[in-house]
Structures are given as C-alpha cells and as structure tokens.
Enzyme design. Structure first.
Site, PDB file in Angstrom:
ATOM      1  N   GLU A 146       0.830  -1.206   0.000  1.00 29.61           N
ATOM      2  CA  GLU A 146       0.000   0.000   0.000  1.00 29.61           C
ATOM      3  C   GLU A 146       0.864   1.255   0.000  1.00 29.61           C
ATOM      4  OE1 GLU A 146      -2.860   0.242   3.084  1.00 29.61           O
ATOM      5  OE2 GLU A 146      -3.880  -1.636   2.550  1.00 29.61           O
ATOM      6  N   LYS A 157       1.313  -2.800 -42.107  1.00 32.70           N
ATOM      7  CA  LYS A 157       1.560  -3.755 -41.023  1.00 32.70           C
ATOM      8  C   LYS A 157       0.265  -4.452 -40.655  1.00 32.70           C
ATOM      9  CE  LYS A 157       1.648  -2.262 -36.829  1.00 32.70           C
ATOM     10  NZ  LYS A 157       2.021  -1.549 -35.590  1.00 32.70           N
TER      11      LYS A 157
END
Length: 375
Positions: free
Chosen positions: A102, A255
């Site tokens: 945390e 591509k």
C-alpha cells in the site's frame, strides 16, 4: 469550553505538527454591524458598520505559494530537470509503502491556493505508478490546492482506446475518468497514441509533441537522402508532420497485427531504394514492429535505417532485439526512464524533453498559449 483552545498546525521547517494556543476569550478584531456596544452608565449604542481590514500578503509570499511542482517515484530525474529549467524547487513529499504494498503519501509543505503541477508518467510498473498518481492528487485536493495540473509524459493504457474486439474494455477512457475523479483540473500529456484520447477527458487537456526535440536532433545530423517512414497506417499523420518539418519524402509500411505484441510486416509503400530511412513511432514496446520494419526497408534497398520514438517502453526482449538489429541508431526521449540494460546499448540515444515540458508548464501557469511551442 476552557478559556484556551489548542490548534494543530504544520511547521514549514520540520513538517511536524505543532500546537498553538489561542485565547478563546479574546475580543474580535472588528465589530459586526448592528451589534450593541456598552457605554459608561450601562447605556448601549448600535455600532456602525465597519468592514474588517483585509490582511495583505507580500508579493514574494504570494508568488511562492502559487506555483509548485511535485512528482511521484516514476521519473524523479525528469521532474528535477523540469524544476531546474523553470527555476523552482521540487516540492517536498514523503512517499512510503507498507509491507503489503500500500502507498502512503504526505505533502511536507503548504499548497493551499497554489497552482500545482504533478509530474508522473504511468510507465512500468503501470498500475503501481497510476495508483501513486491518484493518491497524490487526492492529497493535493484535500490540502486545498488551488489548481491541480497532472503532467503525464507517458500515458499508460493509451493503446486500449477503442473496442477492437468483442467484450473488451476501453481502458484509456477509464484512466481519464480516474484522473478527473481524483482531483485533476487540467492535464498535460505528451504524444498520445491517438490524439482522440483528449476527448475522453472532461477537463482541459494540453497535448504536447516531442517532435520539436526529435526534429532538431535529426536536422543537425543532416542525414543524406533521408526518407521518414511510418511503421503503420495509424502513424501516418505523425510521420507526415515530421517529414514536412525536415522537408523530406514520406513512406509507409503496411503492417498486420496478428496478436498482442506480435506483428507481421506486409509491404512498403513508397520509394526507399538507396535512401536513408528514419522510422518514426510514438512507442517502442517489445521492438518487434521496429525490427521487422527495418528489415523490410533494407530488403527494399534502403541504404541505412534509423529510428526514433517519444516513449521508450522497451519491455520484454526489446533491448536485445535493438542491440542485435541492423538499425544504425534508435533515438528516444526521457518521458520514461531507461532500464539499466538499455543504458548500456550504444545504439540507444536519449534526448530530454524537460525544456519542452518546462515551457508548457510556464505557459499554463501564466495563462499564455501552449501552441506557440510548436510554431
């Protein structure tokens, strides 16, 4: 209630809470209109309406409180460079983690009413740095910062900006909502994967491009017979702008993406035979696209191939692929800090965008045009 109340305040020197005793029985500084004033002999008279005098602050104090820069742990070096450029110290904070991971964040200086700029790219580890950013903004908001501008040199999750498959999340929009909810009043972003991401925000967004820094570098190199190449159809607009600035031709590589982080180059559109090619992209992730594009260009007769990108994510085998490729040089900016192994590769050169971000921060603070940075 006792005659004296105790108030806790934050010491500007130590950052520790101190107790200040205030006399609750002290007379007010001014008399409210219509209140009764005791006169000798027990008589009373209505007090005249008198406005409380406004407390004046010195210009130096006011200016110091109105412009502050803070950062998280993602790219401290860039934040320090920005602060050096604009001439303000980096804000003092305490960022710690509990044993379970945390985040604990604390501001160590007063930001009430300040114009605050928070620098934090959401690079690897993406989720950790994103949560840090949200927590820092919440702390600033609760500390009554006047305005919070979140400066995100690299916007994580930018590639998840649409539903390209059934039942997928538009995570780029989710992150924009999180930043706004956490307290951002304005966003300063660099080379988004798609410019339309600006529309995901319900707050003002300033979208910067790293092209002024990259164009200047390659203009100074003065490469012969240069052609700028877009590695895919989505980057054509970016490459066209780059080619126009350098006054050189443009080529495109078609591509086809077969899977996440996996691409197959199909063909080259444009004449690259005997020319020096410069592949321009916004992100270099695994470098699979980059290396395959370079190979396709060399197969089509290109003399040499250079590459440049704004964001050097360089995940997985990216560094090894670049080191073993036929690329002459790969130029990136410092929106993301390079990995240690990448720093040892001579082909990879890093340019700083601290000056570009610094000038943009100054323009936002002074309420002047940011677009003039690209003219």
């Amino acid at each position: 209630m006792s005659e004296q109340d105790t108030t806790a305040v934050l010491s500007p020197n130590s950052g520790q809470a101190e107790e200040i005793e205030t006399d609750s029985q002290l007379a007010p500084a001014s008399i409210a209109a219509g209140s009764a004033v005791s006169l000798p002999g027990g008589q009373t008279k209505a007090a005249a309406a008198v406005a409380a005098p406004e407390r004046k602050r010195t210009g130096k104090l006011s200016e110091a409180k109105r412009f502050k820069i803070f950062c998280g742990s993602a790219n401290v070096a860039l934040a320090e460079e920005i602060c050096k450029f604009v001439g303000v110290p980096l804000g003092e904070t305490r960022l710690q983690r509990f044993s379970d991971g945390e985040v604990h964040f604390q501001l160590l200086e007063n930001v009430r009413g300040a114009d605050v700029f928070l620098v934090q790219p959401t690079c690897y580890p993406v989720d950790q740095h994103l949560v840090e950013l949200l927590i820092m903004m919440d702390a600033l908001k609760r500390a009554s910062a006047g305005r919070i501008t979140v400066v995100v040199p690299y916007y994580g999750y930018a590639r998840q900006d649409r539903k390209d498959r059934p039942r997928v999340a538009i995570t780029s929009k989710l992150v924009a909502d999180l930043l706004t909810t956490a307290g951002a009043n304005r966003a300063l972003l660099v080379d988004l994967h798609a410019a339309q991401i600006q529309g995901f925000f319900n707050i003002p967004v300033d979208h910067l491009f790293a092209s002024p820094v990259l164009v200047g570098y390659f203009r100074d190199l003065n490469l012969p017979n240069l052609t700028v190449v877009s590695p895919d159809a989505g980057g054509v607009e970016r490459a066209r702008f780059f080619a126009k600035k350098l006054e050189v031709p443009l080529a495109i590589v078609d591509k086809r993406r077969t899977d996440i982080n996996v691409t197959e180059v199909m063909n080259v559109i444009g004449d690259v035979k005997g020319r020096t090619c410069l592949i321009l992209d916004d992100i270099i992730d695994t470098a699979g696209t980059l290396v395959k594009t370079a190979e396709a260009l060399l197969e089509q007769g290109a003399d040499k191939v250079y590459a440049c990108a704004s964001h050097a994510v360089l995940s997985g085998p990216a560094v090894e692929r670049i080191a073993n490729s036929r690329l002459e040089e790969v130029v990136v900016t410092n929106t993301i800090p390079l990995r240690e192994d990448a720093l040892r590769v001579g082909k990879i050169k890093v340019l700083s965008i601290a000056g570009l971000l610094g000038r943009a921060i100054e323009s936002i603070h002074m309420e002047t045009s940011v677009s003039t940075l690209f003219n």
